[in-house]
Motif scaffolding. Sequence first.
Motif, PDB file in Angstrom:
ATOM      1  N   GLU A 114     -18.364 -63.616 -28.792  1.00  0.00           N
ATOM      2  CA  GLU A 114     -17.668 -64.295 -27.697  1.00  0.00           C
ATOM      3  C   GLU A 114     -16.911 -63.272 -26.835  1.00  0.00           C
ATOM      4  OE1 GLU A 114     -17.751 -67.000 -26.288  1.00  0.00           O
ATOM      5  OE2 GLU A 114     -15.846 -67.220 -25.212  1.00  0.00           O
ATOM      6  N   ALA A 115     -16.292 -62.286 -27.479  1.00  0.00           N
ATOM      7  CA  ALA A 115     -15.610 -61.226 -26.725  1.00  0.00           C
ATOM      8  C   ALA A 115     -16.608 -60.505 -25.814  1.00  0.00           C
ATOM      9  CB  ALA A 115     -14.950 -60.239 -27.689  1.00  0.00           C
ATOM     10  N   ALA A 116     -17.780 -60.211 -26.359  1.00  0.00           N
ATOM     11  CA  ALA A 116     -18.800 -59.507 -25.573  1.00  0.00           C
ATOM     12  C   ALA A 116     -19.276 -60.381 -24.413  1.00  0.00           C
ATOM     13  CB  ALA A 116     -19.981 -59.120 -26.468  1.00  0.00           C
ATOM     14  N   ARG A 117     -19.349 -61.680 -24.640  1.00  0.00           N
ATOM     15  CA  ARG A 117     -19.798 -62.586 -23.582  1.00  0.00           C
ATOM     16  C   ARG A 117     -18.807 -62.579 -22.395  1.00  0.00           C
ATOM     17  NH1 ARG A 117     -19.285 -67.369 -21.609  1.00  0.00           N
ATOM     18  NH2 ARG A 117     -17.493 -67.785 -22.952  1.00  0.00           N
ATOM     19  N   ILE A 118     -17.515 -62.544 -22.716  1.00  0.00           N
ATOM     20  CA  ILE A 118     -16.503 -62.528 -21.656  1.00  0.00           C
ATOM     21  C   ILE A 118     -16.571 -61.210 -20.872  1.00  0.00           C
ATOM     22  CG2 ILE A 118     -14.016 -62.478 -21.191  1.00  0.00           C
ATOM     23  CD1 ILE A 118     -13.740 -64.405 -23.661  1.00  0.00           C
ATOM     24  N   VAL A 119     -16.660 -60.104 -21.591  1.00  0.00           N
ATOM     25  CA  VAL A 119     -16.706 -58.802 -20.912  1.00  0.00           C
ATOM     26  C   VAL A 119     -17.998 -58.683 -20.099  1.00  0.00           C
ATOM     27  CG1 VAL A 119     -16.750 -56.301 -21.258  1.00  0.00           C
ATOM     28  CG2 VAL A 119     -15.181 -57.722 -22.598  1.00  0.00           C
ATOM     29  N   ASP A 120     -19.087 -59.197 -20.654  1.00  0.00           N
ATOM     30  CA  ASP A 120     -20.343 -59.230 -19.896  1.00  0.00           C
ATOM     31  C   ASP A 120     -20.167 -60.063 -18.621  1.00  0.00           C
ATOM     32  OD1 ASP A 120     -23.307 -58.885 -19.613  1.00  0.00           O
ATOM     33  OD2 ASP A 120     -23.245 -61.075 -19.799  1.00  0.00           O
ATOM     34  N   ASP A 174      -8.334 -52.586 -16.818  1.00  0.00           N
ATOM     35  CA  ASP A 174      -9.489 -52.659 -15.929  1.00  0.00           C
ATOM     36  C   ASP A 174     -10.208 -54.002 -15.994  1.00  0.00           C
ATOM     37  OD1 ASP A 174      -9.131 -50.047 -15.103  1.00  0.00           O
ATOM     38  OD2 ASP A 174     -10.557 -49.216 -16.541  1.00  0.00           O
ATOM     39  N   ASN A 175      -9.833 -54.830 -16.952  1.00  0.00           N
ATOM     40  CA  ASN A 175     -10.568 -56.072 -17.197  1.00  0.00           C
ATOM     41  C   ASN A 175      -9.614 -57.251 -17.317  1.00  0.00           C
ATOM     42  OD1 ASN A 175     -13.566 -55.141 -17.882  1.00  0.00           O
ATOM     43  ND2 ASN A 175     -12.162 -53.665 -18.804  1.00  0.00           N
ATOM     44  N   PRO A 176      -9.172 -57.820 -16.177  1.00  0.00           N
ATOM     45  CA  PRO A 176      -8.154 -58.870 -16.208  1.00  0.00           C
ATOM     46  C   PRO A 176      -8.589 -60.060 -17.064  1.00  0.00           C
ATOM     47  CG  PRO A 176      -8.637 -58.196 -13.936  1.00  0.00           C
ATOM     48  CD  PRO A 176      -9.633 -57.508 -14.819  1.00  0.00           C
ATOM     49  N   GLY A 177      -7.684 -60.514 -17.891  1.00  0.00           N
ATOM     50  CA  GLY A 177      -7.964 -61.697 -18.696  1.00  0.00           C
ATOM     51  C   GLY A 177      -8.661 -61.404 -20.003  1.00  0.00           C
ATOM     52  N   THR A 178      -8.580 -60.175 -20.477  1.00  0.00           N
ATOM     53  CA  THR A 178      -9.257 -59.843 -21.745  1.00  0.00           C
ATOM     54  C   THR A 178      -8.265 -59.711 -22.900  1.00  0.00           C
ATOM     55  OG1 THR A 178      -9.251 -57.497 -21.101  1.00  0.00           O
ATOM     56  CG2 THR A 178     -11.274 -58.747 -20.688  1.00  0.00           C
ATOM     57  N   GLU A 179      -7.200 -60.524 -22.868  1.00  0.00           N
ATOM     58  CA  GLU A 179      -6.289 -60.560 -24.012  1.00  0.00           C
ATOM     59  C   GLU A 179      -7.089 -60.905 -25.276  1.00  0.00           C
ATOM     60  OE1 GLU A 179      -5.832 -62.243 -21.185  1.00  0.00           O
ATOM     61  OE2 GLU A 179      -3.957 -61.458 -20.338  1.00  0.00           O
ATOM     62  N   GLY A 180      -6.731 -60.266 -26.369  1.00  0.00           N
ATOM     63  CA  GLY A 180      -7.413 -60.581 -27.630  1.00  0.00           C
ATOM     64  C   GLY A 180      -8.751 -59.889 -27.800  1.00  0.00           C
ATOM     65  N   ILE A 181      -9.088 -59.010 -26.868  1.00  0.00           N
ATOM     66  CA  ILE A 181     -10.356 -58.273 -26.967  1.00  0.00           C
ATOM     67  C   ILE A 181     -10.044 -56.782 -27.077  1.00  0.00           C
ATOM     68  CG2 ILE A 181     -12.512 -57.660 -25.809  1.00  0.00           C
ATOM     69  CD1 ILE A 181     -12.451 -60.398 -24.449  1.00  0.00           C
ATOM     70  N   THR A 188     -22.503 -44.881 -20.172  1.00  0.00           N
ATOM     71  CA  THR A 188     -21.987 -45.026 -21.540  1.00  0.00           C
ATOM     72  C   THR A 188     -21.969 -46.488 -21.964  1.00  0.00           C
ATOM     73  OG1 THR A 188     -20.111 -44.351 -22.947  1.00  0.00           O
ATOM     74  CG2 THR A 188     -19.565 -45.265 -20.805  1.00  0.00           C
ATOM     75  N   PRO A 189     -22.103 -46.773 -23.262  1.00  0.00           N
ATOM     76  CA  PRO A 189     -22.033 -48.170 -23.709  1.00  0.00           C
ATOM     77  C   PRO A 189     -20.597 -48.645 -23.913  1.00  0.00           C
ATOM     78  CG  PRO A 189     -22.450 -46.761 -25.585  1.00  0.00           C
ATOM     79  CD  PRO A 189     -22.377 -45.852 -24.378  1.00  0.00           C
ATOM     80  N   VAL A 190     -20.442 -49.955 -24.073  1.00  0.00           N
ATOM     81  CA  VAL A 190     -19.141 -50.576 -24.313  1.00  0.00           C
ATOM     82  C   VAL A 190     -19.264 -51.458 -25.560  1.00  0.00           C
ATOM     83  CG1 VAL A 190     -17.396 -52.156 -23.379  1.00  0.00           C
ATOM     84  CG2 VAL A 190     -18.648 -50.646 -21.821  1.00  0.00           C
ATOM     85  N   TYR A 191     -18.396 -51.247 -26.535  1.00  0.00           N
ATOM     86  CA  TYR A 191     -18.373 -52.084 -27.748  1.00  0.00           C
ATOM     87  C   TYR A 191     -17.045 -52.822 -27.814  1.00  0.00           C
ATOM     88  CZ  TYR A 191     -22.596 -49.842 -29.395  1.00  0.00           C
ATOM     89  OH  TYR A 191     -23.886 -49.415 -29.497  1.00  0.00           O
ATOM     90  N   VAL A 192     -17.116 -54.126 -28.034  1.00  0.00           N
ATOM     91  CA  VAL A 192     -15.886 -54.919 -28.072  1.00  0.00           C
ATOM     92  C   VAL A 192     -15.842 -55.779 -29.328  1.00  0.00           C
ATOM     93  CG1 VAL A 192     -15.643 -54.977 -25.555  1.00  0.00           C
ATOM     94  CG2 VAL A 192     -16.910 -56.798 -26.715  1.00  0.00           C
ATOM     95  N   SER A 193     -14.614 -56.115 -29.694  1.00  0.00           N
ATOM     96  CA  SER A 193     -14.434 -57.028 -30.830  1.00  0.00           C
ATOM     97  C   SER A 193     -13.233 -57.919 -30.548  1.00  0.00           C
ATOM     98  CB  SER A 193     -14.202 -56.230 -32.120  1.00  0.00           C
ATOM     99  OG  SER A 193     -13.054 -55.426 -31.982  1.00  0.00           O
ATOM    100  N   ALA A 194     -13.180 -59.018 -31.274  1.00  0.00           N
ATOM    101  CA  ALA A 194     -12.035 -59.922 -31.151  1.00  0.00           C
ATOM    102  C   ALA A 194     -10.891 -59.358 -31.983  1.00  0.00           C
ATOM    103  CB  ALA A 194     -12.423 -61.312 -31.651  1.00  0.00           C
ATOM    104  N   PHE A 210     -21.778 -54.615 -26.068  1.00  0.00           N
ATOM    105  CA  PHE A 210     -22.267 -55.147 -27.338  1.00  0.00           C
ATOM    106  C   PHE A 210     -21.084 -55.574 -28.204  1.00  0.00           C
ATOM    107  CE2 PHE A 210     -24.969 -51.552 -25.987  1.00  0.00           C
ATOM    108  CZ  PHE A 210     -26.149 -52.248 -25.732  1.00  0.00           C
ATOM    109  N   PRO A 211     -21.282 -56.645 -29.000  1.00  0.00           N
ATOM    110  CA  PRO A 211     -20.249 -57.003 -29.976  1.00  0.00           C
ATOM    111  C   PRO A 211     -20.245 -55.955 -31.091  1.00  0.00           C
ATOM    112  CG  PRO A 211     -22.154 -58.488 -30.149  1.00  0.00           C
ATOM    113  CD  PRO A 211     -22.445 -57.547 -29.026  1.00  0.00           C
ATOM    114  N   LEU A 212     -19.054 -55.553 -31.500  1.00  0.00           N
ATOM    115  CA  LEU A 212     -18.951 -54.542 -32.551  1.00  0.00           C
ATOM    116  C   LEU A 212     -19.708 -55.003 -33.798  1.00  0.00           C
ATOM    117  CD1 LEU A 212     -17.773 -51.820 -33.145  1.00  0.00           C
ATOM    118  CD2 LEU A 212     -15.626 -52.915 -33.823  1.00  0.00           C
ATOM    119  N   ASP A 213     -19.481 -56.254 -34.175  1.00  0.00           N
ATOM    120  CA  ASP A 213     -20.248 -56.835 -35.288  1.00  0.00           C
ATOM    121  C   ASP A 213     -21.081 -57.985 -34.729  1.00  0.00           C
ATOM    122  OD1 ASP A 213     -21.266 -58.171 -37.439  1.00  0.00           O
ATOM    123  OD2 ASP A 213     -19.318 -58.595 -38.389  1.00  0.00           O
ATOM    124  N   PRO A 214     -22.362 -57.775 -34.560  1.00  0.00           N
ATOM    125  CA  PRO A 214     -23.198 -58.808 -33.933  1.00  0.00           C
ATOM    126  C   PRO A 214     -23.254 -60.104 -34.740  1.00  0.00           C
ATOM    127  CG  PRO A 214     -24.437 -56.749 -34.304  1.00  0.00           C
ATOM    128  CD  PRO A 214     -23.110 -56.585 -34.959  1.00  0.00           C
TER     129      PRO A 214
END
Length: 466
Positions: free
Chosen positions: A243-249, A318-325, A303-309, A232-236
Amino acid sequence: PGGEPLAPGGAFPEGFVWGAATASYQIEGAVREDGRGLSIWDTFSRTPGRVHAGHTGDVACDHYHRYVEDVALMAELGLTSYRYSIAWPRVQPDGTGPVNTRGLDFYDRLTDELIGKGIDPVVTLYHWDLPQTLQDRGGWTVRETAEAFAEYAAIVHARLGDRVGTWTTLNEPWCSAYLGHASGRHAPGIQDPAAAFRAVHHLLLGHGLAARALRSAGARSVSITLNPAAVFPLDPENAADAEAARIVDGLHNRIFLDPLLRGAYPDDMREHMTRFTDLSHIRDGDETIINVPIDVLGVNFYTPVYVSARPGEPAAPDNPGTEGIAFRAPVGPITDIGWQIEPAALTKLLDRLHADYGVPLLITENGAAYPDGPSADGEVHDADRIDYLDGHLRACLDAISHGVDLRGYFAWSLMDNFEWSEGYRMRFGLVHVDYTTQRRVPKDSAKWYREVIRRNGLDDRARIGE
Ligand code: PNW
């Protein structure tokens, strides 16, 4: 199920599958017995610094010798099903070539024991113990491993297929690919994003080839188990967080789900992968093979995952290419392993999988680590685990009430066991294991679970562990 009013406290649909799960390397021990070859987890756990306190699966729960007692425990629990995995190096010590009959004999005995007690066997063909010989030839980064996996699947089906109806190809390819090849926290301990994305593809291809082999051999139900992230995006309301959540998804979920269930990698993930590797390992026709129909999708959830930009943030290992997240640290109650407890996230995940992919679902793992030990009365009072399981089963009921086709639930785990890089310090079991004496003691949660199964539902009266 959808729309029907639930009985007070929550009743599950008729025929709901109630199980518990384990995995070969985590419980069996007997790593040198009856012609078993070495796996990547033997190598990894014997490499200093890889596993907490140098623990290995050499003995584990000694299940290889105690399976009769363990199946009796399952019967006492009233399990309708048991999910266990087959150690590939017991069946083919070198991953290809000669079959080691004595290795297959063990699974034959175990399967008969289960059926004798009225417990339906659910077999996982790969729960991470790749034959070391195959790793030496490139492991999941090469196509040959996918082809070998299909051969191995056919061998196991030929021996057990008359009694085993439900077949799961892989457990959590996300872990094999990214923990094994990007962060290196799991075997084979490689740190190379390109290798991780090649592994993603060859794992999926191995699934497709094996599923096809199982189907043509007449398997009743074929599946794969993923650990989809409830991300989930930290702030929906914030577009950058979304966008960060979309990449991790994409990296956790769509990169597996889309080829499996829609027959093609998502465009954005193809592009993401080309940052690390050309896609020459993906051949024409592979996505069609991967898209072989499955009967049910296995879901492991913890467990859930919360991400933000967050500009400047380095990529998560663990998540290649997630710079800025940024991945938010757990908030609120956590289990012993540090994972946030949020049952509502499971409902949202199940709703989403149902809406986007329309596939029948099975919870193949859900559970919690707590530092349990016997009290003075000799019992193990694990009220925290009961709360965790109760909450997540209520989350399942919520999803079912929304029309999600959820077929069953497997608790992780039947008993305390070797928790990968955490060794034996994390206890996920319904049954406590004393690793000195190998004595098994059903925890309060086991007794509670037995009541849930007996009632096919939750009720305050089922909360007997408190
Ligand atoms: C899953 N992580 O593993 C596995 O399928 C089980 O074998 C395991 O015992 C269970 O969950 C509990 O951990 C995971 O670090 C292990 O992200 C580690 C991670 C994820 C899943």
